[in-house]
Scaffold this active site. Structure first.
Site, mmCIF file in Angstrom:
data_model
loop_
_atom_site.group_PDB
_atom_site.id
_atom_site.type_symbol
_atom_site.label_atom_id
_atom_site.label_comp_id
_atom_site.label_asym_id
_atom_site.label_seq_id
_atom_site.Cartn_x
_atom_site.Cartn_y
_atom_site.Cartn_z
ATOM 1 N N ARG A 1 0.830 -1.201 0.000
ATOM 2 C CA ARG A 1 0.000 0.000 0.000
ATOM 3 C C ARG A 1 0.863 1.249 0.000
ATOM 4 N NH1 ARG A 1 -5.005 -2.064 3.901
ATOM 5 N NH2 ARG A 1 -5.285 -3.992 2.729
ATOM 6 N N ARG B 1 -0.484 -5.455 12.658
ATOM 7 C CA ARG B 1 -1.379 -4.884 13.677
ATOM 8 C C ARG B 1 -1.691 -5.894 14.782
ATOM 9 N NH1 ARG B 1 -5.404 -0.404 10.819
ATOM 10 N NH2 ARG B 1 -3.693 0.809 9.932
ATOM 11 N N SER C 1 -11.520 -6.438 8.684
ATOM 12 C CA SER C 1 -12.566 -5.745 7.967
ATOM 13 C C SER C 1 -13.279 -6.756 7.089
ATOM 14 C CB SER C 1 -11.936 -4.643 7.107
ATOM 15 O OG SER C 1 -12.942 -3.911 6.457
ATOM 16 N N GLU D 1 -8.466 -0.542 13.856
ATOM 17 C CA GLU D 1 -8.945 -1.595 12.958
ATOM 18 C C GLU D 1 -7.914 -2.721 12.787
ATOM 19 O OE1 GLU D 1 -9.932 -0.114 9.052
ATOM 20 O OE2 GLU D 1 -9.722 -2.095 8.152
#
Length: 419
Positions: A258, A385, A348, A345
RNA sequence: GGUGGCGUGUCCGAGUGGCCUAAGGAGCACGCCUCGAAAGCGUGUGAGGGUUAACGCCCUCCGUGGGUUCAAAUCCCACCGCCACCGCCA
């Protein structure tokens, strides 16, 4: 893309969906205008083309019998010119029509909460939050001290937002990946290692070249894209196919890339937001009717994985104004990050309905007519994460980090990470 | 990267400019036959779009995109993919 028939039959439904997303409802009227023009040109073209085919047969017949075909051929020449002209009109109209169609985001689910970015609707909270905001050591401090994370050398080698996982940190990633694969496959998801470099149609078909395009790495020399999630390859895997039995369920591992354009200055410390990371992703192809139930199933597996890791988290229902172009509805799980004193987050799960399947031409065999399938995706494990969450939430008084029991079988049986 | 070969329907496979509106075979479905089945015989068997109240009618699709021609599965160009061998490489 949205079913053109819905746009013709119930344009208000689409206008309303665009409105609650904060996007342009006038695209609907643009589409309708271009669509009418296309259909008109298309009908006229078909009529002339039919005449041309009949004429062609007559010319052939005349040649065989030795009759004079010159007047037929003269007529044919005029027809050919007319068809060339009309063909261009038709093609232009279709390009305009498809342009409007591609620009439209998916219809939101009726139950998706209306609202703008940030107005999350909390559905549930799980586990016990660790206090500590500010005073609590963060994952960089813990990870560096324990020798599992090296962000300085990551930056030296690759720039900011890159990192090394070292020693037990490297093994921790492998354990997490295997754990997630095992849980997902126990629910009927077939493990897949997917390509992370894809051709343009895969990116386009999953909806990542629209509003999200600036976050995508493109290799110009080869016209290929580095995926931001294995959803891209998993969705495109069955493109241009008519499936037999649904649901089809996959759990794919891949690196994710990303660019993080537009997030300069956000989450600059550590591995919260990085240019490359590994992820395990669930992906389902179902009938359109079964999609909402499948969405809950995926969310349930995400929760099972987080519960097993003994992390405090909450489940949120993403408001319509913050949905991606392909999603009808999205549930995120947000894990508690003690050093930030907030939820962030980690998973998802999106229901894309038949939006991606229409673009990628993925149908299933059905009774009167074959129909487009629904596609759904959800995170099983996003490695960095989750590592942050484990390092911070399972930090012990002695400075070591506890390993949740569900993870130990995949981590050499170790119960803690120590220096 | 180089050289050669190949790409037709669910599959195999014919097809070198005009009844290709794609032969033939296999598979599949249904029917006949049979106590039942096999064999045999017969019929049917793809996708997408437009139009229609409906029956139906029309168009597109022979890897993809262009081009030539009154007319393209067929001829020309480019690209993609697959196979084989060579080079390189983990």
């Amino acid at each position: 893309m949205i079913d053109p028939q819905i746009l013709r039959d119930d344009p208000d439904l689409v206008r309303e969906s665009q409105r609650v997303r904060g996007e342009d409802p006038a695209l609907v009227d643009q589409f309708l205008q271009y669509d009418t023009a296309w259909r008109k040109a298309n009908a006229e073209f078909d009529r002339l083309r039919s005449e041309q085919k009949t004429l062609g047969r007559e010319v052939g017949e005349a040649k065989r019998t030795g009759a004079d075909a010159s007047s037929l051929m003269a007529r044919g020449e005029a027809l050919a010119d007319e068809l060339t002209r009309l063909g261009e009109v038709r093609d232009q109209a279709l390009i305009a029509r498809d342009g409007a169609l591609l620009a439209l985001s998916n219809l939101v689910e009726p139950d998706a909460p209306r609202g703008v970015e940030g107005e999350v609707k909390v559905l549930s909270e799980h586990g016990t939050v660790v206090a500590g905001h500010g005073a609590h050591p963060d994952h960089v401090e813990i990870g560096t001290r324990l020798g599992v994370l090296d962000v300085e050398r990551g930056a030296k080698v690759s720039g900011s937002r890159f990192y090394f996982l070292t020693g037990q940190g490297a093994l921790l990633e492998l354990a997490l990946v295997n754990y997630a694969m095992q849980v997902a496959s126990s629910h009927g998801f077939t493990p897949v290692i997917a390509p992370s470099l894809v051709r343009p149609f895969a990116m386009e078909g999953t909806g990542f070249l629209g509003q999200a395009a600036e976050n995508v790495y493109h290799l110009a020399d080869d016209d290929m894209y580095l995926v931001g999630t294995s959803e891209v390859a998993l969705a495109a895997m069955h493109s241009d196919e008519i499936l037999g039995e649904v649901p089809l369920r996959y759990v794919g591992f891949s690196p994710c890339f990303r660019r993080e354009a537009g997030s300069h200055g956000k989450d600059t410390r550590g591995i919260m937001r990085v240019h490359w990371f590994d992820k395990v992703e669930m992906f389902s192809f179902t009938s359109v009717d079964a999609a909402v139930a499948e969405h809950q199933k995926i969310l349930g597996i995400e929760r099972e994985i987080l519960d097993g890791l003994e992390l405090p988290y909450r489940v949120v229902d993403i408001p319509t104004g913050d949905l991606g172009a392909s999603a009808r509805r999205k549930f995120d799980c947000e894990v508690w990050v003690p050093s930030l004193g907030e939820y962030r987050e980690v998973t998802s799960a999106s229901n894309c309905g038949d939006f991606q399947a229409r673009r990628l031409k993925i149908r299933r065999a059905a009774k009167p007519d074959n129909e487009f399938v629904a596609t759904l995706n959800g995170t099983a494990i996003a490695v960095p994460r989750i590592i942050i969450a484990i390092l911070e939430n399972h930090l012990q008084a002695d400075g070591n980090v506890g390993v949740p029991s569900a993870l130990r079988p995949f981590f050499g049986g170790r119960s803690q990470i120590a220096a």
